[in-house]
Design a protein around this motif. Structure first.
Motif, PDB file in Angstrom:
ATOM      1  N   SER A  30       0.832  -1.213   0.000  1.00  0.00           N
ATOM      2  CA  SER A  30       0.000   0.000   0.000  1.00  0.00           C
ATOM      3  C   SER A  30       0.863   1.258   0.000  1.00  0.00           C
ATOM      4  O   SER A  30       0.434   2.316   0.430  1.00  0.00           O
ATOM      5  N   GLU A  31       2.090   1.116  -0.496  1.00  0.00           N
ATOM      6  CA  GLU A  31       3.000   2.270  -0.555  1.00  0.00           C
ATOM      7  C   GLU A  31       2.850   3.075  -1.834  1.00  0.00           C
ATOM      8  O   GLU A  31       3.693   3.909  -2.155  1.00  0.00           O
ATOM      9  N   GLY A  32       1.779   2.824  -2.595  1.00  0.00           N
ATOM     10  CA  GLY A  32       1.473   3.733  -3.684  1.00  0.00           C
ATOM     11  C   GLY A  32       1.029   5.064  -3.108  1.00  0.00           C
ATOM     12  O   GLY A  32       0.931   5.245  -1.892  1.00  0.00           O
ATOM     13  N   MET A  33       0.768   6.015  -3.981  1.00  0.00           N
ATOM     14  CA  MET A  33       0.276   7.311  -3.532  1.00  0.00           C
ATOM     15  C   MET A  33      -1.152   7.103  -3.044  1.00  0.00           C
ATOM     16  O   MET A  33      -2.074   6.973  -3.840  1.00  0.00           O
ATOM     17  N   SER A  34      -1.340   7.009  -1.732  1.00  0.00           N
ATOM     18  CA  SER A  34      -2.653   6.680  -1.212  1.00  0.00           C
ATOM     19  C   SER A  34      -2.765   7.065   0.255  1.00  0.00           C
ATOM     20  O   SER A  34      -1.793   7.499   0.880  1.00  0.00           O
ATOM     21  N   CYS A  35      -3.961   6.851   0.797  1.00  0.00           N
ATOM     22  CA  CYS A  35      -4.226   7.149   2.211  1.00  0.00           C
ATOM     23  C   CYS A  35      -4.422   5.870   3.012  1.00  0.00           C
ATOM     24  O   CYS A  35      -4.800   5.925   4.188  1.00  0.00           O
ATOM     25  N   ASP A  36      -4.198   4.699   2.387  1.00  0.00           N
ATOM     26  CA  ASP A  36      -4.440   3.392   3.015  1.00  0.00           C
ATOM     27  C   ASP A  36      -5.923   3.164   3.297  1.00  0.00           C
ATOM     28  O   ASP A  36      -6.294   2.237   4.019  1.00  0.00           O
ATOM     29  N   GLY A  37      -6.799   3.989   2.723  1.00  0.00           N
ATOM     30  CA  GLY A  37      -8.225   3.858   2.973  1.00  0.00           C
ATOM     31  C   GLY A  37      -8.813   2.564   2.453  1.00  0.00           C
ATOM     32  O   GLY A  37      -9.814   2.070   2.991  1.00  0.00           O
ATOM     33  N   ASP A  38      -8.207   1.973   1.421  1.00  0.00           N
ATOM     34  CA  ASP A  38      -8.740   0.730   0.878  1.00  0.00           C
ATOM     35  C   ASP A  38      -8.493  -0.440   1.826  1.00  0.00           C
ATOM     36  O   ASP A  38      -9.356  -1.300   1.999  1.00  0.00           O
ATOM     37  N   PHE A  96       2.139 -16.365  -5.714  1.00  0.00           N
ATOM     38  CA  PHE A  96       1.607 -15.230  -4.949  1.00  0.00           C
ATOM     39  C   PHE A  96       0.740 -14.329  -5.808  1.00  0.00           C
ATOM     40  O   PHE A  96       0.927 -14.208  -7.019  1.00  0.00           O
ATOM     41  N   ILE A  97      -0.249 -13.730  -5.120  1.00  0.00           N
ATOM     42  CA  ILE A  97      -1.087 -12.685  -5.704  1.00  0.00           C
ATOM     43  C   ILE A  97      -0.555 -11.355  -5.192  1.00  0.00           C
ATOM     44  O   ILE A  97      -0.409 -11.161  -3.975  1.00  0.00           O
ATOM     45  N   LEU A  98      -0.256 -10.448  -6.096  1.00  0.00           N
ATOM     46  CA  LEU A  98       0.238  -9.125  -5.721  1.00  0.00           C
ATOM     47  C   LEU A  98      -0.932  -8.152  -5.704  1.00  0.00           C
ATOM     48  O   LEU A  98      -1.624  -7.980  -6.707  1.00  0.00           O
ATOM     49  N   VAL A  99      -1.181  -7.538  -4.549  1.00  0.00           N
ATOM     50  CA  VAL A  99      -2.226  -6.526  -4.413  1.00  0.00           C
ATOM     51  C   VAL A  99      -1.546  -5.165  -4.266  1.00  0.00           C
ATOM     52  O   VAL A  99      -0.698  -4.985  -3.381  1.00  0.00           O
ATOM     53  N   ILE A 100      -1.906  -4.240  -5.118  1.00  0.00           N
ATOM     54  CA  ILE A 100      -1.317  -2.899  -5.087  1.00  0.00           C
ATOM     55  C   ILE A 100      -2.381  -1.882  -4.701  1.00  0.00           C
ATOM     56  O   ILE A 100      -3.470  -1.844  -5.284  1.00  0.00           O
ATOM     57  N   GLU A 101      -2.054  -1.056  -3.716  1.00  0.00           N
ATOM     58  CA  GLU A 101      -2.945   0.003  -3.238  1.00  0.00           C
ATOM     59  C   GLU A 101      -2.239   1.343  -3.402  1.00  0.00           C
ATOM     60  O   GLU A 101      -1.113   1.522  -2.946  1.00  0.00           O
ATOM     61  N   GLY A 102      -2.891   2.275  -4.054  1.00  0.00           N
ATOM     62  CA  GLY A 102      -2.299   3.590  -4.283  1.00  0.00           C
ATOM     63  C   GLY A 102      -1.809   3.748  -5.710  1.00  0.00           C
ATOM     64  O   GLY A 102      -1.445   2.779  -6.384  1.00  0.00           O
ATOM     65  N   SER A 103      -1.808   4.983  -6.190  1.00  0.00           N
ATOM     66  CA  SER A 103      -1.400   5.249  -7.566  1.00  0.00           C
ATOM     67  C   SER A 103       0.111   5.162  -7.718  1.00  0.00           C
ATOM     68  O   SER A 103       0.878   5.250  -6.751  1.00  0.00           O
ATOM     69  N   PRO A 193     -13.034   5.065  -0.951  1.00  0.00           N
ATOM     70  CA  PRO A 193     -12.270   3.822  -1.074  1.00  0.00           C
ATOM     71  C   PRO A 193     -13.104   2.732  -1.714  1.00  0.00           C
ATOM     72  O   PRO A 193     -14.273   2.926  -2.027  1.00  0.00           O
ATOM     73  N   VAL A 194     -12.491   1.568  -1.868  1.00  0.00           N
ATOM     74  CA  VAL A 194     -13.189   0.438  -2.460  1.00  0.00           C
ATOM     75  C   VAL A 194     -14.344   0.005  -1.558  1.00  0.00           C
ATOM     76  O   VAL A 194     -14.270   0.106  -0.334  1.00  0.00           O
ATOM     77  N   GLN A 195     -15.440  -0.436  -2.187  1.00  0.00           N
ATOM     78  CA  GLN A 195     -16.530  -1.019  -1.398  1.00  0.00           C
ATOM     79  C   GLN A 195     -16.028  -2.361  -0.871  1.00  0.00           C
ATOM     80  O   GLN A 195     -15.512  -3.180  -1.629  1.00  0.00           O
ATOM     81  N   PRO A 196     -16.140  -2.613   0.439  1.00  0.00           N
ATOM     82  CA  PRO A 196     -15.469  -3.776   1.033  1.00  0.00           C
ATOM     83  C   PRO A 196     -15.794  -5.110   0.370  1.00  0.00           C
ATOM     84  O   PRO A 196     -14.884  -5.876   0.018  1.00  0.00           O
ATOM     85  N   GLU A 197     -17.110  -5.399   0.201  1.00  0.00           N
ATOM     86  CA  GLU A 197     -17.483  -6.692  -0.385  1.00  0.00           C
ATOM     87  C   GLU A 197     -17.098  -6.787  -1.855  1.00  0.00           C
ATOM     88  O   GLU A 197     -16.826  -7.875  -2.364  1.00  0.00           O
ATOM     89  N   ASN A 198     -17.097  -5.652  -2.567  1.00  0.00           N
ATOM     90  CA  ASN A 198     -16.663  -5.693  -3.964  1.00  0.00           C
ATOM     91  C   ASN A 198     -15.260  -6.266  -4.076  1.00  0.00           C
ATOM     92  O   ASN A 198     -14.967  -7.094  -4.947  1.00  0.00           O
TER      93      ASN A 198
END
Length: 361
Positions: A30-38, A96-103, A193-198
């Motif tokens: 989650s070290e992309g440009m973000s607020c960690d809100g997702d 592994f699955i890579l999940v990226i958070e932030g632009s 942020p992302v809708q949780p269940e989505n």
């Protein structure tokens, strides 16, 4: 399955005769440009909950090892970074699955020293390792890549006009034709942020695919899950009938359609009014908020200034008003008629309901 570095994951990862994966890592950056809100939003999911997925309570999924800084039981530092470093070398113990958070910022526009955002330090030099470095080293080995939130999917707030970072979405950085080790394109799950269940529903589908129990998730041309983003906010909105009747809110205290006060719902792909936000409750227009298009690739620039009447809103509202006024009047007449009880419902001695036993003489 063979990684880009030539390392073959052994058969011990096969779950059963379907040839699926029995154990898989989720490396979440989650070290992309973000607020960690997702990440914060995702913790509110309950269909399924991230706890249920990680603890193996969802039948048919592989064993999950989640590495997320917010949810990690480690003390951080090198202990937390170890699986990321191994994966970057192509030496991950599991797929592994890579999940990226932030632009993703554009590191190429910086002249000289400096960086926009980093994740850990180089083991030899001690210099910060940029997000871009991690993407370059992890994505060739990833079994699947998932972008969570609008920042990671399309750039979001940090990519708006006038920004100095050159930020972009993950597909802009890797290329829209990128495919993972599993042959999957990037899976985009937008939302600010992302809708949780989505997100959890999409991740679970990807995990079932890894287990060999499901086909790849169907995505649209913007790499969004079709079953989640195939309809507009308007199509699922509690207020949509007011639009059809040409009955518009003049302020935010009204229960009527909010197009005239800034809602972009008729043209935005999002299921929040149908799904709600937490435990089925909420969803922007459902609770009096306007839709500002936060799941869309053009967000935020295409929808600004917020709270102004959308482009085309005045024309569409004008065109619908005569039809809506007529429909409201006709429905009012019918409503009055069907709100009356039939005249044969009375306590008189004669039966007047029209009962006619025609089979009797």
């Amino acid at each position: 399955m063979t990684t880009a570095s030539g390392t073959r994951h052994t058969s011990e990862h096969s779950a059963d005769g379907r040839g699926g994966i029995g154990e898989i890592d989720i490396l979440w950056i989650s070290e992309g440009m973000s607020c960690d809100g997702d990440t914060v939003s995702m913790t509110a999911a309950d269909q399924p909950a991230i706890e249920d997925v990680v603890q193996g309570l969802i039948p048919g999924l592989p064993k999950i090892n989640l590495y997320n800084k917010v949810l990690s039981p480690t003390l951080g530092g090198e202990e937390f970074l170890a699986p990321f470093r191994a994966a970057a070398r192509g030496a991950s113990r599991n797929p592994f699955i890579l999940v990226i958070e932030g632009s993703i910022p554009n590191q190429n526009i910086i002249e000289g020293d400096g960086y926009w955002t980093s994740f850990g330090n180089d083991e030899d030099t001690g210099e910060p390792l940029t997000l871009n470095w991690w993407l370059d080293h992890l994505t060739p080995h990833a079994w699947a890549v998932v972008a969570i939130g609008t920042c990671a999917t399309y750039g979001g707030i940090h990519a708006m006009a006038g920004n100095p970072t050159g930020s972009m979405g993950l597909a802009d950085y890797l290329g829209w034709d990128y495919t993972s080790q599993a042959g999957l394109p990037i899976v985009n799950v937008p939302g600010c942020p992302v809708q949780p269940e989505n997100f959890m529903e999409t991740l679970t589908w990807v995990l079932y695919h890894a287990a060999g129990a499901a086909p790849p998730p169907p995505l649209d041309d913007k790499l969004r899950p079709q079953w989640l983003f195939g309809r507009t906010v308007h199509e699922g909105c509690d207020r949509a009938a007011y639009y059809e009747q040409g009955d518009f809110a003049k302020d935010y205290n009204s229960p009527k359609c909010q197009v005239k006060v800034g809602c972009w719902g008729p043209v935005v792909n999002c299921n929040v009014p149908k799904r709600g936000w937490m435990a089925g409750i909420g969803g922007c227009p459902n609770v009096g908020g306007i839709c500002i298009g936060c799941t869309m690739p053009g967000f935020p620039d295409a929808f600004m200034p917020f709270m102004d009447e959308p482009t085309g809103g005045s024309l569409s509202a004008t065109l619908i008003r005569p039809y809506g006024a007529f429909i409201r009047r006709m429905r009012g007449i019918t409503n009055f008629a069907v709100n009356q009880e039939p005249k044969w419902r009375h306590n008189e001695p004669a039966l007047t309901s029209g009962y006619d036993p025609h089979w009797r003489s």
